[in-house]
Design a protein around this motif. Structure first.
Motif, mmCIF file in Angstrom:
data_model
loop_
_atom_site.group_PDB
_atom_site.id
_atom_site.type_symbol
_atom_site.label_atom_id
_atom_site.label_comp_id
_atom_site.label_asym_id
_atom_site.label_seq_id
_atom_site.Cartn_x
_atom_site.Cartn_y
_atom_site.Cartn_z
ATOM 1 N N TYR A 68 55.897 44.750 96.425
ATOM 2 C CA TYR A 68 56.089 46.176 96.173
ATOM 3 C C TYR A 68 54.753 46.829 95.874
ATOM 4 C CZ TYR A 68 55.610 45.199 91.186
ATOM 5 O OH TYR A 68 55.142 44.807 89.966
ATOM 6 N N ARG A 69 54.731 48.140 96.092
ATOM 7 C CA ARG A 69 53.537 48.931 95.769
ATOM 8 C C ARG A 69 53.845 49.771 94.539
ATOM 9 N NH1 ARG A 69 49.406 50.164 98.863
ATOM 10 N NH2 ARG A 69 49.559 52.380 98.437
ATOM 11 N N THR A 70 52.987 49.690 93.584
ATOM 12 C CA THR A 70 53.166 50.484 92.374
ATOM 13 C C THR A 70 52.578 51.875 92.581
ATOM 14 O OG1 THR A 70 51.043 49.848 91.418
ATOM 15 C CG2 THR A 70 52.948 48.397 90.966
ATOM 16 N N SER A 71 52.909 52.771 91.685
ATOM 17 C CA SER A 71 52.285 54.098 91.706
ATOM 18 C C SER A 71 50.778 53.958 91.538
ATOM 19 C CB SER A 71 52.859 54.981 90.600
ATOM 20 O OG SER A 71 54.178 55.350 90.899
ATOM 21 N N ALA A 72 50.349 53.029 90.683
ATOM 22 C CA ALA A 72 48.911 52.828 90.486
ATOM 23 C C ALA A 72 48.236 52.424 91.793
ATOM 24 C CB ALA A 72 48.657 51.782 89.405
ATOM 25 N N ASP A 73 48.879 51.542 92.575
ATOM 26 C CA ASP A 73 48.314 51.145 93.873
ATOM 27 C C ASP A 73 48.139 52.364 94.770
ATOM 28 O OD1 ASP A 73 48.314 48.417 93.203
ATOM 29 O OD2 ASP A 73 50.345 48.135 93.995
ATOM 30 N N GLU A 74 49.168 53.204 94.826
ATOM 31 C CA GLU A 74 49.111 54.397 95.678
ATOM 32 C C GLU A 74 48.058 55.383 95.190
ATOM 33 O OE1 GLU A 74 53.049 56.009 96.177
ATOM 34 O OE2 GLU A 74 53.850 54.020 96.624
ATOM 35 N N LEU A 75 47.922 55.519 93.869
ATOM 36 C CA LEU A 75 46.929 56.447 93.333
ATOM 37 C C LEU A 75 45.506 55.967 93.600
ATOM 38 C CD1 LEU A 75 48.701 57.416 90.009
ATOM 39 C CD2 LEU A 75 48.496 58.787 92.092
ATOM 40 N N VAL A 76 45.280 54.667 93.506
ATOM 41 C CA VAL A 76 43.949 54.129 93.819
ATOM 42 C C VAL A 76 43.635 54.388 95.294
ATOM 43 C CG1 VAL A 76 42.599 52.008 94.050
ATOM 44 C CG2 VAL A 76 43.908 52.435 91.961
ATOM 45 N N GLU A 77 44.628 54.223 96.145
ATOM 46 C CA GLU A 77 44.431 54.506 97.563
ATOM 47 C C GLU A 77 44.103 55.987 97.793
ATOM 48 O OE1 GLU A 77 47.428 54.647 101.228
ATOM 49 O OE2 GLU A 77 47.174 52.612 100.403
ATOM 50 N N ARG A 78 44.818 56.862 97.116
ATOM 51 C CA ARG A 78 44.536 58.299 97.219
ATOM 52 C C ARG A 78 43.126 58.603 96.747
ATOM 53 N NH1 ARG A 78 49.813 61.512 94.881
ATOM 54 N NH2 ARG A 78 51.330 60.730 96.395
ATOM 55 N N ASN A 79 42.707 57.950 95.652
ATOM 56 C CA ASN A 79 41.359 58.157 95.140
ATOM 57 C C ASN A 79 40.308 57.837 96.192
ATOM 58 O OD1 ASN A 79 38.972 56.317 93.765
ATOM 59 N ND2 ASN A 79 39.215 58.365 92.882
ATOM 60 N N ARG A 80 40.527 56.784 96.932
ATOM 61 C CA ARG A 80 39.567 56.410 97.979
ATOM 62 C C ARG A 80 39.424 57.527 99.026
ATOM 63 N NH1 ARG A 80 38.560 53.211 94.515
ATOM 64 N NH2 ARG A 80 38.892 50.985 94.583
ATOM 65 N N ARG A 81 40.526 58.252 99.257
ATOM 66 C CA ARG A 81 40.494 59.327 100.263
ATOM 67 C C ARG A 81 39.847 60.607 99.738
ATOM 68 N NH1 ARG A 81 45.993 57.504 101.315
ATOM 69 N NH2 ARG A 81 46.742 59.335 100.203
ATOM 70 N N VAL A 82 39.932 60.860 98.409
ATOM 71 C CA VAL A 82 39.431 62.129 97.878
ATOM 72 C C VAL A 82 38.134 61.999 97.081
ATOM 73 C CG1 VAL A 82 41.766 63.092 97.776
ATOM 74 C CG2 VAL A 82 40.776 62.036 95.730
ATOM 75 N N ALA A 83 37.629 60.797 96.921
ATOM 76 C CA ALA A 83 36.484 60.568 96.037
ATOM 77 C C ALA A 83 35.291 61.464 96.367
ATOM 78 C CB ALA A 83 36.069 59.099 96.058
ATOM 79 N N ASP A 84 34.975 61.632 97.629
ATOM 80 C CA ASP A 84 33.822 62.465 97.981
ATOM 81 C C ASP A 84 33.998 63.907 97.529
ATOM 82 O OD1 ASP A 84 32.250 60.474 99.034
ATOM 83 O OD2 ASP A 84 32.932 60.794 101.093
ATOM 84 N N ALA A 85 35.225 64.404 97.565
ATOM 85 C CA ALA A 85 35.485 65.795 97.208
ATOM 86 C C ALA A 85 35.492 66.035 95.698
ATOM 87 C CB ALA A 85 36.815 66.243 97.799
ATOM 88 N N VAL A 86 35.691 64.999 94.908
ATOM 89 C CA VAL A 86 35.808 65.209 93.465
ATOM 90 C C VAL A 86 34.618 64.687 92.659
ATOM 91 C CG1 VAL A 86 38.333 65.246 93.524
ATOM 92 C CG2 VAL A 86 37.158 63.090 93.100
ATOM 93 N N LYS A 87 33.594 64.248 93.319
ATOM 94 C CA LYS A 87 32.415 63.763 92.599
ATOM 95 C C LYS A 87 31.787 64.890 91.792
ATOM 96 C CE LYS A 87 30.958 60.791 96.280
ATOM 97 N NZ LYS A 87 29.830 60.463 97.139
ATOM 98 N N THR A 88 31.231 64.532 90.643
ATOM 99 C CA THR A 88 30.568 65.522 89.795
ATOM 100 C C THR A 88 29.189 65.034 89.354
ATOM 101 O OG1 THR A 88 31.697 64.602 87.874
ATOM 102 C CG2 THR A 88 32.739 66.502 88.947
ATOM 103 N N PRO A 89 28.361 64.569 90.299
ATOM 104 C CA PRO A 89 27.036 64.075 89.886
ATOM 105 C C PRO A 89 26.194 65.202 89.287
ATOM 106 C CG PRO A 89 27.135 64.295 92.271
ATOM 107 C CD PRO A 89 28.513 64.568 91.749
ATOM 108 N N GLY A 90 25.591 64.895 88.174
ATOM 109 C CA GLY A 90 24.717 65.868 87.531
ATOM 110 C C GLY A 90 25.445 66.902 86.682
ATOM 111 N N MET A 91 26.771 66.931 86.719
ATOM 112 C CA MET A 91 27.517 67.897 85.909
ATOM 113 C C MET A 91 27.472 67.453 84.453
ATOM 114 S SD MET A 91 31.510 69.110 86.142
ATOM 115 C CE MET A 91 31.341 70.011 87.672
ATOM 116 N N ALA A 92 27.259 68.405 83.570
ATOM 117 C CA ALA A 92 27.210 68.115 82.142
ATOM 118 C C ALA A 92 28.602 67.770 81.616
ATOM 119 C CB ALA A 92 26.670 69.329 81.394
ATOM 120 N N ALA A 93 28.641 66.947 80.582
ATOM 121 C CA ALA A 93 29.912 66.616 79.939
ATOM 122 C C ALA A 93 30.421 67.783 79.100
ATOM 123 C CB ALA A 93 29.750 65.375 79.065
ATOM 124 N N ALA A 94 29.501 68.634 78.666
ATOM 125 C CA ALA A 94 29.888 69.801 77.873
ATOM 126 C C ALA A 94 30.571 70.820 78.777
ATOM 127 C CB ALA A 94 28.655 70.423 77.225
#
Length: 181
Positions: free
Chosen positions: A15-41
């Motif tokens: 079976y595939r868990t929700s976590a498995d599916e979410l990790v797969e989704r992350n692989r597809r959207v990672a480039d769009a959600v990167k925040t390099p250089g963004m401050a934590a504040a």
């Protein structure tokens, strides 16, 4: 057999868990959600305390983008010791100066019988929760109490602007709750 036990008897490869599916989704959207250089504040110097309800998307509902606010979520959006800890760190280390407390219509914590829930947990797990359940009878009154708690806390800057709201899940609108005088 309870839902908790249903997956325990399955071979994980079957079976595939929700976590498995979410990790797969992350692989597809990672480039769009990167925040390099963004401050934590947060750039708007604001922190939001709200409910964990899956219908609530605080950034979208307030027209905020990633990096503009700190968001603390828990069941009911109640002010707990951990919320105060997070707000203190948010203020002292990351410069927030405003706090929005946002409850919502149709919240499951509103009207929950805390004593009955604690008893159910004791019956199920063999002990009562050591933490407060955090239920409330009226969202507006609880928002007012939350504002008062934050204003009285020695760990929240005394000049912090603290405001409270009820988010209407049907209309998408925020309605301000006047602080109790």
């Amino acid at each position: 057999m309870g839902q908790r036990d249903a997956h325990a008897e399955l071979n994980p490869s079957e079976y595939r868990t929700s976590a498995d599916e979410l990790v797969e989704r992350n692989r597809r959207v990672a480039d769009a959600v990167k925040t390099p250089g963004m401050a934590a504040a947060p750039s708007r110097h604001v922190a939001i305390v709200t409910c964990m309800d899956a219908r609530i998307d605080p950034l979208a509902e307030l027209g905020l983008g990633v990096g503009e606010a700190h968001v603390m979520r828990n069941a009911g959006g109640v002010i707990t010791d951990d919320v105060i800890r997070s707000l203190c760190i948010s203020q002292q280390l990351l410069g927030t100066r405003e706090v929005l407390v946002v409850h919502h219509t149709g919240c499951g914590m509103c009207g929950l019988d805390a004593a009955a829930f604690a008893k159910e947990m004791e019956d199920r797990f063999g002990e009562r929760p050591r933490w407060p359940i955090g239920s409330f009878a009226d969202p507006a009154e609880d928002v007012q109490a939350a504002i008062a708690t934050l204003r009285a806390s020695p760990f929240i800057e005394h000049d912090t602007a603290v405001r409270g709201f009820i988010y209407d899940v049907d209309t998408g609108l925020l309605n301000e709750v006047p602080s109790a005088s």
